[in-house]
Design an enzyme around this catalytic site. Structure first.
Site, mmCIF file in Angstrom:
data_model
loop_
_atom_site.group_PDB
_atom_site.id
_atom_site.type_symbol
_atom_site.label_atom_id
_atom_site.label_comp_id
_atom_site.label_asym_id
_atom_site.label_seq_id
_atom_site.Cartn_x
_atom_site.Cartn_y
_atom_site.Cartn_z
ATOM 1 N N ASP A 1 31.859 34.279 25.161
ATOM 2 C CA ASP A 1 32.241 33.656 26.433
ATOM 3 C C ASP A 1 32.037 32.154 26.302
ATOM 4 O O ASP A 1 31.075 31.710 25.678
ATOM 5 C CB ASP A 1 31.370 34.227 27.567
ATOM 6 C CG ASP A 1 31.983 34.035 28.941
ATOM 7 O OD1 ASP A 1 32.192 35.038 29.638
ATOM 8 O OD2 ASP A 1 32.253 32.864 29.332
ATOM 9 N N LEU B 1 31.663 30.258 29.001
ATOM 10 C CA LEU B 1 30.921 29.899 30.221
ATOM 11 C C LEU B 1 31.744 29.027 31.169
ATOM 12 O O LEU B 1 31.186 28.319 32.000
ATOM 13 C CB LEU B 1 29.592 29.204 29.876
ATOM 14 C CG LEU B 1 28.646 29.993 28.965
ATOM 15 C CD1 LEU B 1 27.381 29.175 28.656
ATOM 16 C CD2 LEU B 1 28.250 31.327 29.614
ATOM 17 N N ASP C 1 35.196 29.393 22.714
ATOM 18 C CA ASP C 1 36.436 29.365 23.493
ATOM 19 C C ASP C 1 37.481 30.171 22.722
ATOM 20 O O ASP C 1 37.924 29.759 21.646
ATOM 21 C CB ASP C 1 36.888 27.904 23.664
ATOM 22 C CG ASP C 1 38.175 27.811 24.473
ATOM 23 O OD1 ASP C 1 38.745 28.869 24.822
ATOM 24 O OD2 ASP C 1 38.609 26.678 24.749
ATOM 25 N N SER D 1 45.491 44.247 36.128
ATOM 26 C CA SER D 1 45.249 44.142 37.571
ATOM 27 C C SER D 1 46.346 44.857 38.341
ATOM 28 O O SER D 1 47.503 44.921 37.891
ATOM 29 C CB SER D 1 45.256 42.655 37.947
ATOM 30 O OG SER D 1 45.311 42.498 39.332
ATOM 31 N N THR E 1 47.732 43.632 40.600
ATOM 32 C CA THR E 1 48.668 42.565 40.971
ATOM 33 C C THR E 1 50.028 42.778 40.282
ATOM 34 O O THR E 1 51.044 42.313 40.780
ATOM 35 C CB THR E 1 48.052 41.184 40.651
ATOM 36 O OG1 THR E 1 48.801 40.173 41.303
ATOM 37 C CG2 THR E 1 48.005 40.881 39.175
ATOM 38 N N TYR F 1 48.948 33.444 37.477
ATOM 39 C CA TYR F 1 47.873 34.347 37.056
ATOM 40 C C TYR F 1 48.415 35.768 36.879
ATOM 41 O O TYR F 1 48.206 36.409 35.843
ATOM 42 C CB TYR F 1 46.726 34.350 38.085
ATOM 43 C CG TYR F 1 45.803 35.531 37.917
ATOM 44 C CD1 TYR F 1 44.925 35.607 36.839
ATOM 45 C CD2 TYR F 1 45.835 36.613 38.815
ATOM 46 C CE1 TYR F 1 44.103 36.716 36.665
ATOM 47 C CE2 TYR F 1 45.023 37.718 38.647
ATOM 48 C CZ TYR F 1 44.158 37.766 37.571
ATOM 49 O OH TYR F 1 43.354 38.869 37.393
ATOM 50 N N LYS G 1 48.986 38.509 33.392
ATOM 51 C CA LYS G 1 48.605 39.922 33.209
ATOM 52 C C LYS G 1 49.812 40.739 32.740
ATOM 53 O O LYS G 1 49.703 41.605 31.868
ATOM 54 C CB LYS G 1 48.047 40.499 34.520
ATOM 55 C CG LYS G 1 46.698 39.921 34.909
ATOM 56 C CD LYS G 1 45.604 40.287 33.905
ATOM 57 C CE LYS G 1 44.335 39.506 34.116
ATOM 58 N NZ LYS G 1 43.421 39.541 32.975
ATOM 59 N N PHE H 1 41.934 47.614 40.930
ATOM 60 C CA PHE H 1 42.310 47.291 42.305
ATOM 61 C C PHE H 1 41.340 46.183 42.766
ATOM 62 O O PHE H 1 41.252 45.170 42.098
ATOM 63 C CB PHE H 1 42.418 48.565 43.143
ATOM 64 C CG PHE H 1 43.758 49.234 42.835
ATOM 65 C CD1 PHE H 1 44.021 49.738 41.561
ATOM 66 C CD2 PHE H 1 44.790 49.221 43.757
ATOM 67 C CE1 PHE H 1 45.284 50.237 41.222
ATOM 68 C CE2 PHE H 1 46.052 49.732 43.432
ATOM 69 C CZ PHE H 1 46.298 50.236 42.165
ATOM 70 N N LEU I 1 37.646 38.033 49.690
ATOM 71 C CA LEU I 1 37.086 38.420 50.986
ATOM 72 C C LEU I 1 35.571 38.640 50.971
ATOM 73 O O LEU I 1 34.850 38.080 51.806
ATOM 74 C CB LEU I 1 37.794 39.711 51.462
ATOM 75 C CG LEU I 1 37.283 40.297 52.768
ATOM 76 C CD1 LEU I 1 37.555 39.350 53.929
ATOM 77 C CD2 LEU I 1 37.928 41.664 53.028
ATOM 78 N N GLY J 1 51.701 34.791 49.942
ATOM 79 C CA GLY J 1 51.591 35.602 48.731
ATOM 80 C C GLY J 1 50.802 36.889 48.934
ATOM 81 O O GLY J 1 50.760 37.738 48.050
ATOM 82 N N ASP J 2 50.154 37.051 50.103
ATOM 83 C CA ASP J 2 49.385 38.280 50.343
ATOM 84 C C ASP J 2 50.326 39.456 50.556
ATOM 85 O O ASP J 2 51.363 39.325 51.205
ATOM 86 C CB ASP J 2 48.522 38.130 51.612
ATOM 87 C CG ASP J 2 47.102 37.712 51.291
ATOM 88 O OD1 ASP J 2 46.769 37.609 50.093
ATOM 89 O OD2 ASP J 2 46.327 37.486 52.239
#
Ligand code: NAD
Ligand code: UD1
Length: 342
Positions: free
Chosen positions: A31, A33, A58, A125, A127, A150, A154, A178, A200, A297-298
Site C-alpha cells: 500500500d 498510504l 506505489d 463494485s 456501480t 471511477y 472498475k 454493494f 452516508l 448521478g445517484d
C-alpha cells in the site's frame, strides 16, 4: 501460504487481512498510504496477534510493483483492493483515476505473470450495473455505461482481467460489492474518510459525534418505500470473510471457470431513512438531518440477488443493519477517544 493484499491498510483490505490471518494465511500488504495510515498495520497486529508484513509501494509504478514479487518469491495469490475510490473526485480528476487504478492493475498482472503467480481476487463494485432494469441484480444482469470515471475504471479492470484469464493461465474471481459499511467489532479498525465524507454512514456518525452539523438527505421524491434511495448495505466483516472463501475456492481449484463474478450483498434493500432509524435506535440518539435536492448521478434503488454467491460460493452475509450501524458508531467513538488523547 503467502497472500499479497494490495490496499491492505485501507478500509476493506484491513478487515480482510484480519480474516485471512485468522484463517491461517500469511499476509503481505502492499500500500502507498495514499488513503490510509501505517498505524493500521499495528492495529491488525493487536487484533490477530500477528503483525503482517508491510511494503510501502506505489503499484502504479511498475518497478515498485515488481519489487514486492522480487522480495517475496513465494506469493501464492493476490487480493487486489488498491485503488482510488471517490466518485466525485474521479469526475474532477479522471486522468488520475485511470492512471492509478488501471496502471496498478496492469503492473500487478505483469509482475504476477513474470513471477508465476496465477490467482487474483479483484474488488469490483455494483456501480458497474448502474440503475438496473430489473431487481434484484444478478451477476448476469447487463452492465451499463459508467456514471463516473471511477465506475469506468472498475468496468475496464473487469475487462482487462477477463481478457488476461482467456489468454493464459490466470484465474480470477471478481467480487462486486454493494454498499460496505460498519467496522470491526473490536473498534480497532474501520473506515477513515479523508475530509468531508461522501458516503452516508460516515456522514451519519460524524454528525452524531459533532464533527458535522447536519446530514443532508439527497432527495425524498424517489419511487421507493419512503421516497429516499434504497441500497444493499453489507457489513464489512461479512464482506471480508467472502474474500477468504473466494481465495480458498481458487486455491483449491473449485472454480467452475477460471473467470468468475459474484455479487456481495445481503439481498435486502434499505432506504436512507431506515439507515438513520437504525442508527438512532442503536446509539439512542436523535440525528440532526434535513432533506435537500437529489445528488447528481445517484441511482434510485439497487440490491443484490445473492443466490449465486450463497449457493456456488457457499457464503452468506450474516450481520444485520443494526449490527452494521452499532459497529460504525463504536468505531466513531473509538476514533474520537483517540483524537482526544493525541
Ligand atoms: P480505501 O481507500 O480505504 O483502500 C484502498 C487502499 O489502496 C488505500 O489504503 C490506498 O492507500 C491504497 N492505494 C490506492 N492506490 C494505490 C497505489 N497506486 N499503490 C498502492 N496502494 C494504493 O478503499 P476501500 O473502501 O477499502 O476499497 C477497497 C477496494 O474496494 C477499492 O478497489 C474500491 O474501489 C473497491 N470498492 C469499495 C467500495 C466501498 O464502498 N468502500 C465499494 C465497491 C468497491
Ligand atoms: C457511492 C458511489 C458508488 C461507490 C460507493 C462506495 C455514487 C453515485 N456512487 O455509492 O459508485 O461504489 O459510493 O464508495 O457516488 N446520501 C445522503 N446524504 C449524504 C450521503 C449519502 O442522502 O450525505 C445518500 C445517497 O443519496 C445514497 C445513499 O445515501 O442514496 C448511499 O450513498 P453513498 O454512501 O454515497 O453510496 P452510493 O451512492 O450508493
Amino acid at each position: 501460504m503467502k497472500i499479497l493484499v494490495t490496499g491492505g491498510t485501507g478500509y476493506i483490505g484491513s478487515h480482510t487481512v484480519v480474516e485471512l490471518q485468522q484463517a491461517g494465511y500469511e499476509v503481505i500488504i502492499a500500500d502507498n498510504l495514499i488513503n490510509s495510515e501505517a498505524s493500521v498495520v499495528d492495529a491488525i497486529g493487536r487484533i490477530t496477534g500477528i503483525i503482517p508484513v508491510f511494503e510501502e509501494v506505489d503499484l502504479a509504478d511498475p518497478g515498485q510493483a515488481d519489487s514486492v514479487f522480487q522480495k517475496h518469491t513465494d506469493i501464492k495469490a493476490v487480493i487486489h483492493f488498491a485503488a482510488l475510490k471517490a466518485v466525485g473526485d474521479s469526475v474532477e480528476r479522471p486522468l488520475e483515476y485511470y492512471r492509478n487504478n488501471i496502471f496498478s492493475l496492469i503492473n500487478l498482472l505483469s509482475s504476477m505473470s513474470r513471477h508465476g503467480v496465477k490467482h487474483i481476487v479483484f474488488s469490483s463494485s455494483c456501480t458497474v450495473y448502474g440503475q438496473p432494469d430489473t431487481l434484484p441484480v444478478k451477476e448476469s444482469t447487463a452492465r451499463k455505461d459508467a456514471e463516473s470515471p471511477y465506475g469506468n475504471t472498475k468496468k475496464i479492470a473487469e475487462d482487462i482481467l477477463e481478457d488476461e484469464v482467456r489468454a493464459g493461465s490466470l484465474r480470477c474471481i471478481a467480487l462486486r460489492y454493494f454498499n460496505p459499511i460498519g467496522a470491526h467489532p473490536t473498534a480497532m479498525i474501520g473506515e477513515l474518510p479523508l475530509g468531508v465524507p461522501d458516503n452516508l454512514v460516515p456522514y451519519i456518525t460524524q454528525t452524531a459525534i459533532g464533527k458535522r452539523e447536519r446530514l443532508m438527505i439527497f432527495g425524498n421524491d424517489y419511487e421507493t418505500k419512503d421516497g429516499t434511495p434504497v441500497r444493499d448495505y453489507i457489513h464489512v466483516v461479512d464482506l471480508a470473510q467472502a474474500h477468504v472463501v473466494a481465495l480458498k475456492r481458487m486455491l483449491e481449484d473449485k472454480q467452475i471457470s477460471p473467470w468468475e463474478i459474484f455479487n456481495l450483498g445481503t439481498g435486502n434493500g434499505f432506504s436512507v431513512l431506515e439507515v438513520i432509524n437504525s442508527f438512532e435506535k442503536v446509539s439512542d440518539m436523535k440525528l440532526n438531518y434535513a432533506f435537500t435536492d437529489r445528488r447528481q448521478g445517484d441511482i434510485e434503488k439497487v440490491w443484490a440477488d445473492t443466490e449465486y454467491a450463497n449457493q456456488e460460493l457457499g457464503w452468506k452475509a450474516e450481520r444485520d443493519l443494526d449490527e452494521m450501524m452499532r459497529s460504525a458508531w463504536d468505531w466513531e467513538l473509538a476514533l474520537n477517544d483517540r483524537n482526544k488523547k493525541n
